[in-house]
Write an enzyme that holds these catalytic residues in place. Structure first.
Site, PDB file in Angstrom:
ATOM      1  N   ASP A  89     -54.728  35.856 -25.507  1.00  0.00           N
ATOM      2  CA  ASP A  89     -55.644  36.084 -26.639  1.00  0.00           C
ATOM      3  C   ASP A  89     -55.359  37.376 -27.399  1.00  0.00           C
ATOM      4  OD1 ASP A  89     -56.844  33.780 -25.715  1.00  0.00           O
ATOM      5  OD2 ASP A  89     -58.873  34.566 -25.740  1.00  0.00           O
ATOM      6  N   CYS A  99     -54.927  28.257 -25.117  1.00  0.00           N
ATOM      7  CA  CYS A  99     -54.028  28.863 -24.129  1.00  0.00           C
ATOM      8  C   CYS A  99     -53.010  27.891 -23.529  1.00  0.00           C
ATOM      9  CB  CYS A  99     -54.852  29.497 -23.017  1.00  0.00           C
ATOM     10  SG  CYS A  99     -56.013  30.755 -23.584  1.00  0.00           S
ATOM     11  N   HIS A 126     -51.244  27.616 -17.593  1.00  0.00           N
ATOM     12  CA  HIS A 126     -52.689  27.737 -17.821  1.00  0.00           C
ATOM     13  C   HIS A 126     -53.435  28.044 -16.525  1.00  0.00           C
ATOM     14  CE1 HIS A 126     -56.364  27.413 -20.042  1.00  0.00           C
ATOM     15  NE2 HIS A 126     -56.858  26.512 -19.209  1.00  0.00           N
ATOM     16  N   HIS A 177     -51.723  33.409 -28.681  1.00  0.00           N
ATOM     17  CA  HIS A 177     -52.280  33.022 -29.980  1.00  0.00           C
ATOM     18  C   HIS A 177     -53.110  34.183 -30.474  1.00  0.00           C
ATOM     19  CE1 HIS A 177     -55.723  32.320 -27.427  1.00  0.00           C
ATOM     20  NE2 HIS A 177     -55.074  31.348 -26.817  1.00  0.00           N
TER      21      HIS A 177
END
Length: 490
Positions: A35, A73, A132, A338
């Site tokens: 993030d 994610c 993940h 991201h």
């Protein structure tokens, strides 16, 4: 043997010895940061404190316009690890790796670029969040007992120190007292200023583990790939108090796009479910009721503190790399999976295909390129990292992808010709970024379905001007359709 013959013999012996030596392939240190949007000093943010990442940037290349393929994610990591654009709806899910890679028998095609490096003689170690899942294949509230390994063929070692949190998911959503979002039934704030040291949160333990592992890897003859996945600044925005103390809330600017963009349908946005599930948050901002300026500053301060905390952990690892004498032959890549909308368009989170959600940091230091381009302003994608890494390691791509090697952009002395477009996918939409515009098409019933943002006149995407520029829309639509890999009917 006379003196001259002796000198000649020694000279030839040394020459053939040098010729016979094979230079060790470069090691790879890959830092995955969850993030992380490009709010860093090296990207022009003058408030945030990120000295260690900034130092790495000064030694390598900063990609100013790097875009991920999916703003969530698991799917973003699926895309970078395989080097592929998403071509099925399942590839847009956090379960992409779990459902589409893990649990399968080993194939001729490597499951990830890490698997390919391992096949080519690299010793591969992963820790923290690379795909993940941290401990294996299970959900937030499921037991890890008997869990299958994520990416089973990519790793020689997959390690993690969960500390007082007990397992990976608890650590991922952990608070300083050892509790977590799950165990407290979401009765938690979306931030925490812990009166603890760096090891009082999981990323401090991960940094220490990486430092320890570098000491072991330095003794190995074979090249290594070390992947380190940091949790922060993912929600909850938790970090030690000393990183909060770096910031005064009154100095922190709020967004330059505080409102919903003009001429769009709110179906392009969301209502901040990821943030608002932290039930003790003082406010529950929505599209209709945005966060107050005071709460927005508090959340931004919490996010910035989490970034500074992660920056400090990155610094520990980079310092150890130099201490072990590995820096001169180690490629270092720092990647954000991201972006994140910090109140931009009244959004708190990712999960859109606006600029703030799909643009993220990418920094590459390649010691085998002595004359790197300091700041790369060409548009690039996460899928370009796989072929770039293969070229830097002098390996062939094992299969064809839509990604392209960026080595020509890294190297000052190479031709910089580059087709500039980057595709991102989410919410039944495809978005393409070109040098001046972001063009987005949604495959939905809600209108308008077309959005066009002119980044020359509107860099914060406040006004959809698609209706005003039909010829530009027509031109960009052709480029966008080139990125429609089968997800949607053309």
């Amino acid at each position: 043997m006379n003196f001259f013959k002796l000198i000649l013999y020694l000279f030839l012996l040394q020459t053939f010895s040098v010729i016979g030596q094979t230079k060790k392939p470069p090691n790879v240190l890959f830092l995955f940061v969850d993030d992380l949007r490009p709010d860093l000093g090296c990207y022009g943010n003058e408030i945030i404190k990120s000295p260690n990442i900034d130092q790495l940037a000064s030694e390598g290349s900063v990609f100013l316009k790097h875009y991920v393929q999916v703003p969530t994610c698991g799917a973003s990591r699926y895309s970078i690890l395989t080097g592929q654009l998403p071509s099925a709806k399942g590839e847009l899910s956090n379960q992409a790796i779990r459902e589409l890679i893990s649990g399968q028998p080993e194939q001729a095609k490597p499951e990830t670029f890490i698997h390919q490096l391992r096949r080519k003689g690299y010793y591969t170690v992963g820790m923290g969040k690379i795909g993940h899942y941290i401990d294996g294949l299970y959900g937030y509230n499921e037991s890890s007992e008997g869990a299958k390994r994520e990416l089973p063929y990519s790793w020689d070692e997959k390690v993690f120190n969960a500390g007082k949190w007990g397992n990976g998911w608890n650590a991922f959503f952990g608070y300083a007292d050892g509790s977590n979002r799950q165990s407290r039934n979401k009765q938690v704030k979306p931030y925490e200023k812990g009166d603890v040291g760096d090891e009082g949160y999981p990323d401090g333990l991960t940094a220490n583990l990486a430092v320890e592992k570098l000491g072991e890897l330095a003794k190995k003859e074979q090249p290594f790939f070390l992947g380190v996945g940091f949790f922060k600044p993912h929600l909850p925005f938790t970090s030690p108090k000393k990183y909060w103390d770096l910031y005064d809330e009154s100095d922190i600017e709020t967004t330059k796009s505080p409102n919903i963009p003009e001429n769009i349908n709110v179906a392009s946005l969301h209502n901040n479910g990821e943030l608002n599930q932290y039930l003790l948050g003082e406010e529950k901002p929505t599209l209709d009721n945005p966060a107050s300026e005071e709460y927005a500053q508090k959340l931004r301060r919490a996010y910035y503190a989490a970034v500074s905390y992660t920056d400090a952990q990155v610094g520990k690892i980079l310092n150890e790399l130099k201490k072990q004498g590995l820096a001169e032959n180690t490629i270092v890549i720092l990647w954000g999976d991201h972006g994140w909308q910090l109140g931009d368009h009244r959004e708190w989170g990712k999960h859109t295909i606006f600029e703030k959600a799909v643009r993220s940091p990418l920094i590459i230091k390649a010691p085998n390129l002595p004359d790197q381009t300091p700041r790369v302003d060409k548009i690039v994608s996460s899928i370009d990292i796989y072929p770039t890494l293969m070229e830097l390691c002098d390996l062939e791509m094992p299969y064809k992808t839509a990604g392209r090697s960026m080595v020509r952009l890294l190297d000052k002395n190479r031709n910089k010709d580059w087709q500039q477009n980057a595709y991102s996918y989410y919410k039944d939409g495809i978005s393409v970024r070109v040098p001046r515009y972001r063009y987005t098409k949604y495959f939905r019933t809600d209108k308008p379905r077309i959005e066009l943002y002119d980044h020359k006149n509107d860099p914060y995407e406040n006004d959809n001007v698609a209706e005003e520029h039909p010829q530009i829309v027509k031109k960009l639509d052709k480029i966008l359709e080139m990125g429609n890999t089968g997800l949607y009917e053309k």
